[in-house]
Design an enzyme around this catalytic site. Structure first.
Site, PDB file in Angstrom:
ATOM      1  N   ARG A 120      33.402  54.337  31.897  1.00 22.88           N
ATOM      2  CA  ARG A 120      32.783  52.565  32.603  1.00 22.88           C
ATOM      3  C   ARG A 120      31.375  53.095  32.894  1.00 22.88           C
ATOM      4  NH1 ARG A 120      37.133  52.072  31.250  1.00 22.88           N
ATOM      5  NH2 ARG A 120      38.974  50.517  32.287  1.00 22.88           N
ATOM      6  N   ASP A 155      39.919  43.508  49.789  1.00 20.73           N
ATOM      7  CA  ASP A 155      39.974  45.115  49.074  1.00 20.73           C
ATOM      8  C   ASP A 155      38.313  45.373  48.951  1.00 20.73           C
ATOM      9  OD1 ASP A 155      42.018  46.220  46.664  1.00 20.73           O
ATOM     10  OD2 ASP A 155      40.070  46.449  46.054  1.00 20.73           O
TER      11      ASP A 155
END
Length: 280
Positions: free
Chosen positions: A35, A144
């Site tokens: 990533r 979130d």
């Protein structure tokens, strides 16, 4: 060298931990490395050092949020661990009513809300299985740290995998088939949930989250170390009304994190309760 796994991984994970409370162990190195390299390339940097300087100094925090979105895992589905929803309806809510008067709001917080399956499941469960739904106003807040997940939740489009455990009559009642195995949740349910971005280990960000009666914080604390878990537990505690409840994932235990909650063992589930003020 473009990216040095040993040295750069260690520097990055310490930085990411300070920002999010999430500590990646050695087993996650390949995932993190991949990533990171993707974000280095996407931002046009030639190496990790250049990218890391940019990441830390960028005033808007946009790239940090992009990185958080890339590194957080959103694995969920509708009616996951629904025994806790049964406990909510049959045990927790009746106790909460004893401290409420007509006109009061029942407040429920889902964090992390991921792509929306959990908060929408809460709403559906209340509509379908709570006999007193018409007598109370309910506010569902879903939060979130991943803004991509929040946007997906607001779109309300789900695959067959996400809805596979829903009873057929509920799937038919609250979802519209779109073809190719996808479904759109009803607009009424989307409007019933307030989605917000928050970092559970940031005391300033969670300060405005107060007055909740039930908090669902499932399968999040397993990604934290002991220090971050304790901070998260304290922030959840502060968000709850006295006598409010928190539900964790089946493999998580608040008792191993903090002693500030009271353990409640109901027939349906083990949950944790903020003591009433007079018992503190």
């Amino acid at each position: 060298m473009f990216y040095s796994p040993d040295e750069d991984f260690e520097r990055f994970r310490e930085y990411f931990y300070r920002k999010t409370g999430i500590m990646f162990d050695e087993s996650k190195r390949y995932f993190v490395d991949r990533r990171l390299v993707e974000r280095i390339k996407a931002t046009g940097h030639s190496n990790f050092k250049s990218y890391f300087i940019f990441l830390r100094l960028e005033a808007t925090g946009k790239e940090l949020q992009n990185l958080i979105n890339a590194l957080t895992v959103n694995e969920t589905y509708f009616f996951r661990e629904d025994y806790q929803f049964r406990c909510m309806v049959s045990r927790m809510l009746p106790e909460i009513f004893l401290r409420k008067k007509k006109g009061d709001i029942i407040k429920i917080w889902s964090i992390p809300s991921s792509t929306g399956e959990e908060p929408y499941s809460i709403a559906i469960y209340l509509l379908e299985y709570w006999d007193e739904i018409d007598e109370w106003d309910v506010e569902i807040v879903a939060s979130d740290i991943d803004t991509n997940a929040l946007e997906a939740a607001k779109r309300g489009i789900y695959s067959e995998r996400s809805v596979k455990f829903l009873p057929p009559h509920i799937l038919k009642k609250y979802f519209k088939p779109l073809g190719n195995g996808y479904y759109r949740i009803s607009d009424d349910l989307v409007s019933a949930v307030n989605f917000t971005r928050v970092n559970i280990v940031d005391r300033l960000e969670t300060k405005k989250y107060r007055g909740f009666d039930i908090v669902f914080c499932r399968n999040l604390l397993i990604y934290f170390d002991d220090t971050s878990r304790k901070i998260a537990a304290e922030n959840i505690y502060d968000s709850l009304n006295p006598g409010g409840f928190v539900c964790l994932g089946h493999s998580e235990s608040m008792s191993r994190i903090s002693s500030i909650f009271k353990v409640r063992k109901f027939p349906e589930a083990i949950v944790y309760q903020k003591p009433l003020e007079e018992n503190v």
